[in-house]
Design an enzyme around this catalytic site. Structure first.
Site, PDB file in Angstrom:
ATOM      1  N   LYS A  48      54.627  36.783  44.753  1.00  0.00           N
ATOM      2  CA  LYS A  48      55.586  35.719  44.458  1.00  0.00           C
ATOM      3  C   LYS A  48      57.013  36.226  44.566  1.00  0.00           C
ATOM      4  O   LYS A  48      57.857  35.615  45.241  1.00  0.00           O
ATOM      5  CB  LYS A  48      55.324  35.151  43.061  1.00  0.00           C
ATOM      6  CG  LYS A  48      56.177  33.944  42.717  1.00  0.00           C
ATOM      7  CD  LYS A  48      55.750  33.330  41.386  1.00  0.00           C
ATOM      8  CE  LYS A  48      54.391  32.704  41.495  1.00  0.00           C
ATOM      9  NZ  LYS A  48      53.916  32.111  40.241  1.00  0.00           N
ATOM     10  N   ARG A  95      57.380  33.783  35.102  1.00  0.00           N
ATOM     11  CA  ARG A  95      56.091  33.661  35.783  1.00  0.00           C
ATOM     12  C   ARG A  95      55.556  35.018  36.196  1.00  0.00           C
ATOM     13  O   ARG A  95      56.310  35.956  36.457  1.00  0.00           O
ATOM     14  CB  ARG A  95      56.233  32.811  37.059  1.00  0.00           C
ATOM     15  CG  ARG A  95      56.736  31.401  36.862  1.00  0.00           C
ATOM     16  CD  ARG A  95      56.991  30.755  38.225  1.00  0.00           C
ATOM     17  NE  ARG A  95      57.623  29.456  38.126  1.00  0.00           N
ATOM     18  CZ  ARG A  95      56.986  28.293  38.209  1.00  0.00           C
ATOM     19  NH1 ARG A  95      55.680  28.290  38.378  1.00  0.00           N
ATOM     20  NH2 ARG A  95      57.635  27.158  38.120  1.00  0.00           N
ATOM     21  N   GLY A 141      46.353  30.793  38.723  1.00  0.00           N
ATOM     22  CA  GLY A 141      46.016  30.342  37.380  1.00  0.00           C
ATOM     23  C   GLY A 141      45.481  31.409  36.454  1.00  0.00           C
ATOM     24  O   GLY A 141      45.197  31.134  35.293  1.00  0.00           O
ATOM     25  N   MET A 153      46.961  34.269  35.393  1.00  0.00           N
ATOM     26  CA  MET A 153      47.928  34.833  34.446  1.00  0.00           C
ATOM     27  C   MET A 153      48.879  33.734  33.985  1.00  0.00           C
ATOM     28  O   MET A 153      48.693  32.571  34.305  1.00  0.00           O
ATOM     29  CB  MET A 153      48.637  36.019  35.090  1.00  0.00           C
ATOM     30  CG  MET A 153      47.698  37.203  35.294  1.00  0.00           C
ATOM     31  SD  MET A 153      48.456  38.555  36.187  1.00  0.00           S
ATOM     32  CE  MET A 153      48.604  37.873  37.823  1.00  0.00           C
ATOM     33  N   ARG A 200      53.213  31.451  49.681  1.00  0.00           N
ATOM     34  CA  ARG A 200      52.252  32.544  49.777  1.00  0.00           C
ATOM     35  C   ARG A 200      51.224  32.162  50.836  1.00  0.00           C
ATOM     36  O   ARG A 200      51.096  30.995  51.209  1.00  0.00           O
ATOM     37  CB  ARG A 200      51.553  32.787  48.436  1.00  0.00           C
ATOM     38  CG  ARG A 200      50.773  31.599  47.905  1.00  0.00           C
ATOM     39  CD  ARG A 200      50.265  31.859  46.492  1.00  0.00           C
ATOM     40  NE  ARG A 200      49.622  30.667  45.927  1.00  0.00           N
ATOM     41  CZ  ARG A 200      49.303  30.529  44.654  1.00  0.00           C
ATOM     42  NH1 ARG A 200      49.569  31.498  43.803  1.00  0.00           N
ATOM     43  NH2 ARG A 200      48.724  29.436  44.210  1.00  0.00           N
ATOM     44  N   HIS A 230      43.166  23.398  39.605  1.00  0.00           N
ATOM     45  CA  HIS A 230      42.565  24.720  39.392  1.00  0.00           C
ATOM     46  C   HIS A 230      41.169  24.793  39.995  1.00  0.00           C
ATOM     47  O   HIS A 230      40.823  25.725  40.720  1.00  0.00           O
ATOM     48  CB  HIS A 230      42.516  25.034  37.890  1.00  0.00           C
ATOM     49  CG  HIS A 230      41.851  26.335  37.572  1.00  0.00           C
ATOM     50  ND1 HIS A 230      40.507  26.431  37.274  1.00  0.00           N
ATOM     51  CD2 HIS A 230      42.324  27.604  37.546  1.00  0.00           C
ATOM     52  CE1 HIS A 230      40.196  27.682  37.059  1.00  0.00           C
ATOM     53  NE2 HIS A 230      41.282  28.418  37.211  1.00  0.00           N
ATOM     54  N   SER A 256      17.407  57.021  62.777  1.00  0.00           N
ATOM     55  CA  SER A 256      17.825  55.823  62.050  1.00  0.00           C
ATOM     56  C   SER A 256      17.909  56.192  60.577  1.00  0.00           C
ATOM     57  O   SER A 256      16.910  56.582  59.971  1.00  0.00           O
ATOM     58  CB  SER A 256      16.822  54.684  62.258  1.00  0.00           C
ATOM     59  OG  SER A 256      17.256  53.531  61.567  1.00  0.00           O
ATOM     60  N   CYS A 315      19.593  51.514  59.092  1.00  0.00           N
ATOM     61  CA  CYS A 315      18.692  50.365  58.991  1.00  0.00           C
ATOM     62  C   CYS A 315      18.403  49.983  57.541  1.00  0.00           C
ATOM     63  O   CYS A 315      17.537  49.165  57.270  1.00  0.00           O
ATOM     64  CB  CYS A 315      17.385  50.626  59.737  1.00  0.00           C
ATOM     65  SG  CYS A 315      16.381  51.935  59.034  1.00  0.00           S
ATOM     66  N   TYR A 326      24.987  52.088  65.952  1.00  0.00           N
ATOM     67  CA  TYR A 326      24.724  50.703  65.545  1.00  0.00           C
ATOM     68  C   TYR A 326      24.417  50.636  64.058  1.00  0.00           C
ATOM     69  O   TYR A 326      24.125  51.644  63.408  1.00  0.00           O
ATOM     70  CB  TYR A 326      23.555  50.102  66.342  1.00  0.00           C
ATOM     71  CG  TYR A 326      22.212  50.729  66.043  1.00  0.00           C
ATOM     72  CD1 TYR A 326      21.414  50.268  64.992  1.00  0.00           C
ATOM     73  CD2 TYR A 326      21.726  51.795  66.795  1.00  0.00           C
ATOM     74  CE1 TYR A 326      20.188  50.842  64.705  1.00  0.00           C
ATOM     75  CE2 TYR A 326      20.503  52.384  66.516  1.00  0.00           C
ATOM     76  CZ  TYR A 326      19.738  51.906  65.469  1.00  0.00           C
ATOM     77  OH  TYR A 326      18.530  52.493  65.168  1.00  0.00           O
TER      78      TYR A 326
END
Length: 893
Positions: free
Chosen positions: A37, A106, A115, A117, A350, A466, A781, A848, A868
């Site tokens: 903020k 704030r 919401g 804090m 934001r 909210h 694997s 895996c 992979y």
């Protein structure tokens, strides 16, 4: 980074940053220090956007305050200097009886925590200055409206008095006078409420409401810092993996007023629709109101487009600013604004929280609009977004008993039992029950219940309330503003349109349409939409890491391929043995007294196994399929001792001597196979060595299926995987038999198929001797489930008893069976990779275990050079995305 300032030759840290009035210290890149903020308020001021001036106290101060519960002299000095500057800029002073400076206080963490804090508005009013405000504004009602709001917020946020104690007095007064809205209360009535609010503070806390604005401000700053550790903020951080040590900044900002009549108002808006991603200005506002009124759901707000008719000049300016902000930040913005007597002020911007569908649409659209490139678009999508897109939806063929309709605040469908409190939702979740949380409106205290419930339904509130914002952030289906519903908390039910729905009744909500439906409705899985398919296509071109799937049936294999899998990394053959048509033959094989009897039973299983592999190879034509030979101990295929004892009693009661004898023999076999620690016992390759005919049958089934398809011109790539190898000679023994059987099948069928024989690396000894094992293996694997189990010495079937305690005590940050332990298990993997490739530089390696679909584990797999990952079908799109993000991150390092 903390700025440094010089004072009298000494180097000091900068703890307070001013913004607005052409004297702005910060910028948007300073979120870690100024919070999101504060950093964005500074950035808007730098862009020349109208922002009420103020100052930000940094997150560093928060951390120090929470640790020591006091401020250094330097911090206090910088705060006082900033107050003096704010007074000069506004040409007003805190506490001035004629024309006082009023401020808001704030919170502002580095990431959005809507919401969670606390906020205090109208700070600086007292019994004297409120009269000055009334005189200056020529509006006594406005002044006392601000004062009663301030006392209630101060009592709630700073003094910890339940807000309901103030709200109840307002509702009682409106009921007494027959009024519907707070705006109908007169100046005298608001004056009376302010006095009664002060009495509440005196009664509840034993102190007078503080009249000194400097004392008010210090107490409010303390309270906002303390709110970083309130229960709802802690819960939100836990749910969203936000670090506890970040802290929040505090923003002290000059007040502007949306409650000065019909040319004033306040609102929340998004530069695009946060539910759908549509490029259309979206939001809500209230005239003659202050900011908290919109998000708290106290009054149902108006759609933002209506503002054009009511205050056209401000609306036009707002749209222009929103375009400017989106172009500057190159992302969808969530803004808060206030209009004071026709003059627009921006209070926040934001990055807007959005649904999964909106995230992918916005990302794709912004690429097409030239705002961002494809790599940026890929990084904008979160793994959770894909999870949310695969949420169930209502079957379009289902018959629906729609009982009411609200606003579609967060998409997806949910079914569950009705509960009316967040606590009950959490309790039911612990018992494995699915619930729908029904509330008048949600508050930040409900965060735990919202996370636990399948979906949320509220009576009041709009699309930016909210419930709506948090629901969208969680990907939780949510319907808000169902004003037809009346909740009877005393009798634990709600009434709507002639229906009475009680606690524990089943309810279905559709967060995409706003429909509320009685009963359990059939849900179906969602499909990947075109926007996500496009982004995953871009991801596939970026990523270096392959993505396979764990699949044991043709249907799973087909689904995974549709979701982008490039083969099967783990086909667990034991899952095929549990079918009703197979389990008798499996048990016959286990009960066999000798090899001959075992082979007879295995011959019954062979065609069934072959049929399985034909289906799976068909689904994965042209792609590798890694088949793990039988891994679990044999006792898992037999009934439990308890089941057998019950069966014995049944046969005994029926005087069935043959049945009694069969059960008796099976009980003896169960006893014979019993192991003290089966996970470290007679399983994996140990079974294949002691009963080699089992693996022979499986290899024969694999190769017969492969040869049959190859003969038809279908390309197959079987990979035979030997499990639980700890010694190279175990692999050598099993591999030799596998090759012998494979060659025999190919000779018999006259068909040549390319195949590989490799092993799982899932024991510490296998890792430490990976160079020797690599000499025999054609691929590795990493079975990270068992490797985690044997590295920690944890039984994965029993860790549920203590892992939650370990996490709570901060011994472990995560469950190591869910998130790969990179410090321990990961280090072992690095050793195995290095040793294996020291012998065969091109040795193919993958994961895996369940970790193959977990984002941080996928990034680790990329970083250590695996070829992979393999994961469950519905995690395949996530793995594709995160693999690409890993490549992008590596390039940026």
């Amino acid at each position: 980074m903390i700025d440094l300032v010089f004072q009298g030759g000494d180097l000091l840290s900068k703890f307070v940053y001013f913004f607005g009035n052409n004297e702005t210290d910060g910028k948007s890149s300073m979120k870690d220090l100024l919070g999101g903020k504060g950093a964005n308020l500074a950035e808007m001021a730098n862009l020349g956007i109208p922002v009420p001036p103020g100052f930000t106290i940094t997150t560093e101060v928060c951390i120090e305050y929470l640790k020591n519960k006091e401020y250094s002299e330097e911090v206090i000095k910088q705060i006082n200097k900033a107050i003096e500057k704010l007074e000069t800029v506004n040409n007003k002073k805190l506490g001035d009886p004629e024309d006082p400076l009023l401020v808001s206080v704030r919170s502002g963490a580095r990431v959005s925590m809507p919401g969670m804090m606390d906020t205090v508005l109208n700070l600086g009013l007292n019994d004297t200055s409120v009269k000055g405000v009334a005189k200056k504004a020529n509006d006594e009602r406005f002044a006392y409206d601000c004062y009663r709001r301030f006392i209630a917020m101060f009592g709630d946020v700073v003094l910890g008095i339940e807000f309901k104690k103030f709200d109840t007095l307002i509702e009682e007064k409106k009921k007494e006078l027959g009024l519907k809205s707070d705006t109908d209360l007169t100046a005298d009535e608001l004056k009376e409420l302010a006095e009664r609010f002060k009495e509440v503070i005196k009664r509840e806390k034993g102190i007078e409401f503080p009249q000194d604005p400097r004392v008010q401000l210090q107490m409010a700053i303390d309270a906002v810092f303390d709110s970083w550790n309130n229960s709802r903020a802690i819960k939100y951080r836990e749910i969203n993996n936000i670090a506890d040590n970040w802290g929040t900044a505090v923003n002290v900002q000059s007040m502007v007023y949306g409650n000065m009549g019909e040319t004033s108002g306040t609102g929340v808006a998004f530069t695009r629709n946060p539910s759908t991603g549509e490029k259309r200005f979206f939001g809500e506002y209230l005239l003659n109101a202050q900011g908290e009124d919109v998000v708290a759901g106290i009054r149902t707000p108006n759609p933002i487009l209506d503002l054009e008719k009511q205050i056209p000049a401000a609306y036009e300016q707002l749209v222009d600013i929103c375009r400017k902000l989106e172009a500057h930040f190159r992302d969808m913005q969530d803004i808060e604004f206030t209009i004071q007597e026709g003059q627009l002020y921006m209070l926040q911007t934001r990055t807007g929280k959005r649904t999964a569908a909106a995230a992918v649409k916005v990302a794709r659209d912004m690429v097409e609009e030239g705002l961002i490139d494809r790599e940026t678009a890929v990084t904008r999508i979160e793994a959770d977004h894909i999870d949310q897109l695969l949420h169930p939806r209502i079957n379009p063929e289902a018959e629906l008993e729609v009982i009411t309709k609200g606003l579609p605040a967060s998409p997806g469908a949910a079914v569950g039992k009705v509960v009316f409190t967040a606590e009950e939702a959490e309790l039911r979740a612990e018992l494995g029950e699915k619930t729908i949380l029904v509330r008048g409106e949600t508050s930040p205290e409900d965060i735990g219940g919202m996370a636990a419930a399948q979906g949320v339904l509220t009576v009041r509130g709009g699309m930016t309330s909210h419930a709506a914002v948090v629901g969208r952030g969680m990907g939780k289906p949510c319907v808000v503003g169902c004003g037809e519903i009346s909740i009877d908390t005393k009798n634990s039910l709600f009434r709507v349109n002639g229906y009475s729905v009680k606690e524990n009744d089943y309810l279905t909500i559709d967060g995409s349409t706003g429909k509320v439906i009685l009963g359990e409705v059939e849900l179906i899985e969602a499909e990947l939409n075109k926007d996500l398919q496009a982004i995953l296509g871009w991801a596939d071109k970026i990523r270096e890491l392959g993505v396979r799937t764990n699949a044991d049936t043709p249907n799973d294999a087909k689904l995974a391929r549709e979701l982008g899998a490039e083969g099967i990394g783990l086909c667990r053959t034991e899952h095929m043995f549990f079918g009703e048509d197979r389990i008798p033959a499996v048990r016959e094989m286990i009960m066999a007294e000798d090899e001959k009897a075992r082979k007879k039973a295995l011959r019954k299983l062979l065609p069934m196994q072959k049929e399985d592999f034909l289906g799976i190879f068909h689904s994965m034509v042209g792609l590798p399929v890694t088949v793990r030979l039988l891994d679990p101990p044999l006792h898992e295929f037999l009934p439990s001792k308890e089941e057998l004892n019950e069966k014995y009693k049944e046969f005994e009661a029926a005087s069935d001597l043959d049945g009694m004898e069969r059960v008796k023999m099976m009980l003896q076999r169960v006893d014979a196979l019993k192991e003290l620690n089966p996970m470290l016992g007679h399983r994996g390759c140990r079974l294949g060595i002691t009963y080699p005919e089992i693996y022979d049958m499986q290899v024969k089934a694999i190769m017969e299926a492969a040869c049959e398809l190859a003969a038809e011109g279908t390309r197959v790539e079987p990979e035979i995987m030997i499990p639980l190898v700890g010694h190279v000679k175990e692999l050598a023994f099993s591999k030799a038999r596998a090759i012998k059987m494979a060659e025999a099948v190919m000779e018999e069928t006259g068909t040549k198929v390319e195949y590989k024989v490799g092993t799982m690396i899932e024991l510490p000894r296998a890792v430490l001797t990976a160079d020797k094992i690599a000499a025999e293996a054609e691929f590795f694997s990493f079975g990270t489930n068992d490797l985690t189990q044997t590295t920690f010495g944890f039984s994965r079937d029993d860790v549920g008893k203590f892992i939650p305690i370990y996490k709570e005590a901060e011994i472990l940050e995560n469950d190591p069976f869910a998130v790969l332990d990179q410090e321990g298990v990961g280090e072992l993997m690095k050793i195995g990779i290095e040793k294996g490739r020291s012998v065969k530089p091109d040795l193919k390696m993958g994961i895996c275990g369940e970790h193959g679909g977990e984002p941080s584990s996928i990034k680790f797999a990329h970083d250590v050079g695996l070829n992979y990952v393999s994961c469950s079908p519905y995690r395949v799109p996530i793995a594709r995305l995160v693999a690409a993000q890993s490549t992008i991150e590596a390039k940026q390092k």
